[in-house]
Design an enzyme around this catalytic site. Structure first.
Site, PDB file in Angstrom:
ATOM      1  N   TYR A   1       0.823  -1.238   0.073  1.00  0.00           N
ATOM      2  CA  TYR A   1       0.082  -0.022   0.042  1.00  0.00           C
ATOM      3  C   TYR A   1       0.908   1.262   0.054  1.00  0.00           C
ATOM      4  CZ  TYR A   1      -3.828  -3.166   1.272  1.00  0.00           C
ATOM      5  OH  TYR A   1      -4.943  -4.026   1.255  1.00  0.00           O
TER       6      TYR A   1
ATOM      7  N   LYS B   1       3.834 -15.275   1.241  1.00  0.00           N
ATOM      8  CA  LYS B   1       3.851 -16.250   0.138  1.00  0.00           C
ATOM      9  C   LYS B   1       5.159 -16.194  -0.291  1.00  0.00           C
ATOM     10  CE  LYS B   1       0.568 -16.707  -2.706  1.00  0.00           C
ATOM     11  NZ  LYS B   1       0.092 -17.967  -2.864  1.00  0.00           N
TER      12      LYS B   1
ATOM     13  N   ASP C   1      -4.658  -7.229   5.951  1.00  0.00           N
ATOM     14  CA  ASP C   1      -5.971  -6.688   5.629  1.00  0.00           C
ATOM     15  C   ASP C   1      -7.111  -7.551   5.173  1.00  0.00           C
ATOM     16  OD1 ASP C   1      -7.894  -4.657   5.071  1.00  0.00           O
ATOM     17  OD2 ASP C   1      -6.737  -3.967   3.122  1.00  0.00           O
TER      18      ASP C   1
ATOM     19  N   ASP D   1     -10.284  -9.410   8.371  1.00  0.00           N
ATOM     20  CA  ASP D   1     -11.403  -9.075   8.255  1.00  0.00           C
ATOM     21  C   ASP D   1     -12.203 -10.480   7.880  1.00  0.00           C
ATOM     22  OD1 ASP D   1     -11.361  -6.368   7.911  1.00  0.00           O
ATOM     23  OD2 ASP D   1     -12.486  -6.213   5.946  1.00  0.00           O
TER      24      ASP D   1
ATOM     25  N   ASP E   1      -2.237 -18.007   1.445  1.00  0.00           N
ATOM     26  CA  ASP E   1      -3.510 -18.568   1.030  1.00  0.00           C
ATOM     27  C   ASP E   1      -3.999 -19.890   1.710  1.00  0.00           C
ATOM     28  OD1 ASP E   1      -1.144 -19.837   0.181  1.00  0.00           O
ATOM     29  OD2 ASP E   1      -1.833 -20.281  -1.911  1.00  0.00           O
TER      30      ASP E   1
END
Ligand code: NAD
Length: 368
Positions: free
Chosen positions: A142, A192, A249, A253, A225
């Site tokens: 970001y 990852k 993020d 959530d 993942d």
């Protein structure tokens, strides 16, 4: 020694309503547990804009830098939608996070037994769940450069850059290990590393910090993942999860929704340790200012109450008192008391915002 200091920024919409209940709880701790806080109050968001033409004054910013912890309600509202971007209510919150350099965002996913049926997962998967996601908040994709949309030949290309320095990974890893020591003593780091170099470095650095500084904490690694899958399959296998800004993020959530309502979710954002050894810290509910129910006594104050419980545990070293407050919330929910956002089951007793506050205070009193 002076009392621990707390800056309360109730903000807009339901912020002042839910914070009023927390104020009563803070006063209770002062009177009944001999834990007086030096509380100051300030404005943030739309109410600060109305009073001073800015969503956060320099004076309030300076006070936030001095205190042991900041407790924030919520900011925003439709009446501020047309304001210039530079003075929107959210800019006040962003300035606090940026200038306090709050790089570790803590999002617990805790499922109270009485609310297990609100989750979209099966009761036995979520009942009693208590995990903590630590998301790196001030770096990563970001913020990385280069970024933008550029013209390449006859088409446009969108670019963002994932970038982490070793020191950025080290400090958030330390936050996660420190938290784990106060909880279940386990950290799972997610990235990852199979496809991203930043993930390879992340894994190496977290492992090194674990080996050299926290050999007593159990450390594992998982691809993000696979981690998402495991969070839905059997979330109780985790204690603390540490991950980068982007994966955090998404994962926080998803984990939050394991537990039911938005009105129940606290959070903390922590920065570097201050001179007294405590981290810079801002505690706030995950929800916004809920203008649709503001001023009606319908807001659920529990997210804000649990944010204060996090402050007790992580800023004031009062883990047993945090447990006491969480158990009071658990008791009230087990007794069937529900604010409007949690209604739906048969036999539940509807209560207002202050009714929920009364019940939590009564449960605290009964715990003595
Ligand atoms: P919201 O979280 O305010 O509300 C979403 C829905 O959840 C609404 O139906 C609301 O009534 C309900 N809800 C939220 N908190 C509740 C509580 N404690 N008890 C009962 N019900 C609750 O999100 P939104 O509607 O998207 O945003 C409203 C305003 O809040 C906007 O101005 C937005 O920018 C701002 N916002 C602020 C923050 C923050 O201060 N950290 C976070 C998100 C949104």
């Amino acid at each position: 020694m002076s009392n621990p200091s707390l800056l309360i920024l109730a903000g807009d919409g339901i912020g002042p309503e839910v914070m009023a209940e927390v104020r009563r709880i803070i006063d209770w701790y002062g009177e009944k547990r001999d834990m007086p806080f030096d509380v100051s109050e300030g404005l943030v968001g739309g109410c600060s804009y109305d009073a001073h033409g800015t969503p956060l004054t320099d004076e309030t910013m300076a006070r936030a830098q001095e205190v042991d912890a900041v407790l924030l309600g919520a900011v925003g509202g439709p009446q501020y939608d047309d304001l210039d971007f530079s003075v929107k209510p959210e800019r006040g919150l962003l300035r606090l996070r940026k200038e306090m350099d709050l790089y570790a965002n803590l999002r617990p996913a805790q499922c109270f037994d009485a609310l297990a049926d609100f989750s979209s997962l099966k009761r036995d998967v979520v009942a009693g769940l208590d995990i903590m996601i630590v998301r790196e908040l001030t770096s990563g994709i970001y913020f990385g450069e280069p970024r933008g949309i550029i013209q390449e030949g006859n088409e446009r290309v969108g670019i963002n850059t994932q970038r982490y320095t070793e020191s950025e990974i080290e400090r958030v890893a330390r936050s996660a290990f420190e938290l784990a020591r106060r909880r279940g003593n386990k950290v799972c780091s997610m990235e990852k590393a199979n496809v991203m170099e930043s993930g390879v470095l992340w894994r190496e650095v977290v492992q090194r910090i674990g080996d050299t500084e926290y050999p007593d904490v159990e450390l594992s690694h998982m691809y993000a993942d696979a981690g998402a899958m495991q969070l839905c399959r059997w979330p109780k296998q985790f204690d603390v999860i540490v991950t980068d800004n982007l994966f955090g993020d998404l994962l926080s959530d998803a984990a939050a929704m394991l537990t039911g309502s938005l009105g129940m979710l606290p959070s903390a954002s922590l920065g570097a340790p201050m001179d007294n050894g405590r981290p810079k810290a801002l505690y706030e509910p995950v929800h916004g200012s809920a203008p649709d129910i503001a001023g009606q006594g319908k807001a659920n104050p529990i997210a804000c109450v649990l944010s204060f419980a996090m402050a007790l545990r992580y800023s004031f070293d009062k883990g047993a008192e945090a447990d006491r407050l969480e158990q009071a919330v658990e008791k009230v929910l087990a007794d069937g008391l529900r604010t409007a956002d949690l209604l739906g089951e048969e036999g539940a007793t509807p209560v207002s915002t202050s009714g929920m506050g009364d019940a939590i205070l009564a449960a605290l009193e009964a715990s003595l």
